[in-house]
Design a protein around this motif. Structure first.
Motif, PDB file in Angstrom:
ATOM      1  N   PHE A 131      10.477   3.939  -6.916  1.00  0.00           N
ATOM      2  CA  PHE A 131       9.269   3.834  -7.743  1.00  0.00           C
ATOM      3  C   PHE A 131       9.503   2.903  -8.924  1.00  0.00           C
ATOM      4  O   PHE A 131       8.748   1.947  -9.128  1.00  0.00           O
ATOM      5  N   TYR A 132      10.562   3.165  -9.708  1.00  0.00           N
ATOM      6  CA  TYR A 132      10.817   2.357 -10.901  1.00  0.00           C
ATOM      7  C   TYR A 132      11.258   0.942 -10.545  1.00  0.00           C
ATOM      8  O   TYR A 132      10.965  -0.007 -11.275  1.00  0.00           O
ATOM      9  N   CYS A 145       2.399   2.044  -3.439  1.00  0.00           N
ATOM     10  CA  CYS A 145       1.457   2.443  -4.491  1.00  0.00           C
ATOM     11  C   CYS A 145       1.192   3.947  -4.520  1.00  0.00           C
ATOM     12  O   CYS A 145       0.425   4.424  -5.356  1.00  0.00           O
ATOM     13  N   VAL A 146       1.820   4.698  -3.658  1.00  0.00           N
ATOM     14  CA  VAL A 146       1.629   6.144  -3.607  1.00  0.00           C
ATOM     15  C   VAL A 146       2.449   6.794  -4.731  1.00  0.00           C
ATOM     16  O   VAL A 146       3.667   6.614  -4.799  1.00  0.00           O
ATOM     17  N   PRO A 147       1.810   7.550  -5.623  1.00  0.00           N
ATOM     18  CA  PRO A 147       2.510   8.154  -6.758  1.00  0.00           C
ATOM     19  C   PRO A 147       3.654   9.104  -6.387  1.00  0.00           C
ATOM     20  O   PRO A 147       4.541   9.343  -7.202  1.00  0.00           O
ATOM     21  N   ALA A 148       3.666   9.628  -5.167  1.00  0.00           N
ATOM     22  CA  ALA A 148       4.711  10.578  -4.768  1.00  0.00           C
ATOM     23  C   ALA A 148       6.112   9.979  -4.858  1.00  0.00           C
ATOM     24  O   ALA A 148       7.097  10.722  -4.964  1.00  0.00           O
ATOM     25  N   TRP A 149       6.235   8.653  -4.832  1.00  0.00           N
ATOM     26  CA  TRP A 149       7.554   8.033  -4.950  1.00  0.00           C
ATOM     27  C   TRP A 149       8.215   8.396  -6.274  1.00  0.00           C
ATOM     28  O   TRP A 149       9.443   8.476  -6.354  1.00  0.00           O
ATOM     29  N   LEU A 150       7.436   8.619  -7.308  1.00  0.00           N
ATOM     30  CA  LEU A 150       8.001   8.941  -8.625  1.00  0.00           C
ATOM     31  C   LEU A 150       8.856  10.192  -8.567  1.00  0.00           C
ATOM     32  O   LEU A 150       9.970  10.220  -9.093  1.00  0.00           O
ATOM     33  N   SER A 151       8.389  11.230  -7.887  1.00  0.00           N
ATOM     34  CA  SER A 151       9.181  12.457  -7.795  1.00  0.00           C
ATOM     35  C   SER A 151      10.110  12.446  -6.588  1.00  0.00           C
ATOM     36  O   SER A 151      11.200  13.013  -6.637  1.00  0.00           O
ATOM     37  N   PRO A 162      12.602   8.292  -7.285  1.00  0.00           N
ATOM     38  CA  PRO A 162      12.287   7.598  -8.535  1.00  0.00           C
ATOM     39  C   PRO A 162      12.897   6.196  -8.630  1.00  0.00           C
ATOM     40  O   PRO A 162      12.305   5.310  -9.236  1.00  0.00           O
ATOM     41  N   ARG A 201       0.827  -1.209   0.000  1.00  0.00           N
ATOM     42  CA  ARG A 201       0.000   0.000   0.000  1.00  0.00           C
ATOM     43  C   ARG A 201       0.864   1.263   0.000  1.00  0.00           C
ATOM     44  O   ARG A 201       0.586   2.224  -0.700  1.00  0.00           O
ATOM     45  N   TRP A 252       7.749  -0.775  -9.487  1.00  0.00           N
ATOM     46  CA  TRP A 252       6.825  -0.945 -10.603  1.00  0.00           C
ATOM     47  C   TRP A 252       7.479  -1.644 -11.780  1.00  0.00           C
ATOM     48  O   TRP A 252       6.811  -2.349 -12.545  1.00  0.00           O
TER      49      TRP A 252
END
Length: 142
Positions: A63-64, A51-57, A60, A48, A67
């Motif tokens: 996040f990458y 899955c938070v999009p803030a990891w992308l910025s 990264p 959970r 995913w």
């Protein structure tokens, strides 16, 4: 069974909903197990949390890494026989067409602001056909 088969055969749309067990039968992890690895434990992260999009910025690489692994797992896992059976139903009921794919193409074409995007959506290489890796981008056959 006959009444159900008759209802399906005469339908205009077939919505096929599954749970995590459907993918698990092909060897994919269920949600509770995807992030159950030591690196995420050390960081105190759960599925959970990841899955938070803030990891992308914010991070990264995290996040990458997460995913990317999920993506690769889905691309590399051979689907179980149930996928082929449902695809056969779809092809028999809808003349081989995928109403979902058609709807996605129509919506995207209507939204396209660039002629190249509309051209791509109309081509056979729109990402809804067989992929170079031998897998399928068709939602019915991962």
């Amino acid at each position: 069974y006959r009444a159900a088969a008759s209802a399906i055969a005469s339908s205009d749309v077939l919505l096929f909903a599954t749970g995590a067990g459907w993918s698990k039968d092909s060897g994919l992890q269920v949600y509770r197990d995807i992030a159950d690895i030591p690196a995420y434990h050390r960081l105190g992260l759960t599925y959970r949390d990841l899955c938070v999009p803030a990891w992308l910025s914010g991070e990264p690489e995290l996040f990458y890494g997460f995913w990317g692994k999920c993506f690769n797992d889905y691309r590399e896992t051979r689907p179980h026989a149930g996928y082929a059976l449902v695809r056969e139903w779809r092809d028999a009921l809808f003349d081989g067409a995928s109403p979902a794919s058609d709807a996605i193409r129509a919506f995207a074409a209507a939204q396209a602001q660039d002629g190249e995007i509309a051209d791509l959506l109309q081509s056979d290489d729109a990402g809804l056909a067989e992929t170079d890796s031998g897998g399928s981008a068709d939602p019915m056959m991962p």
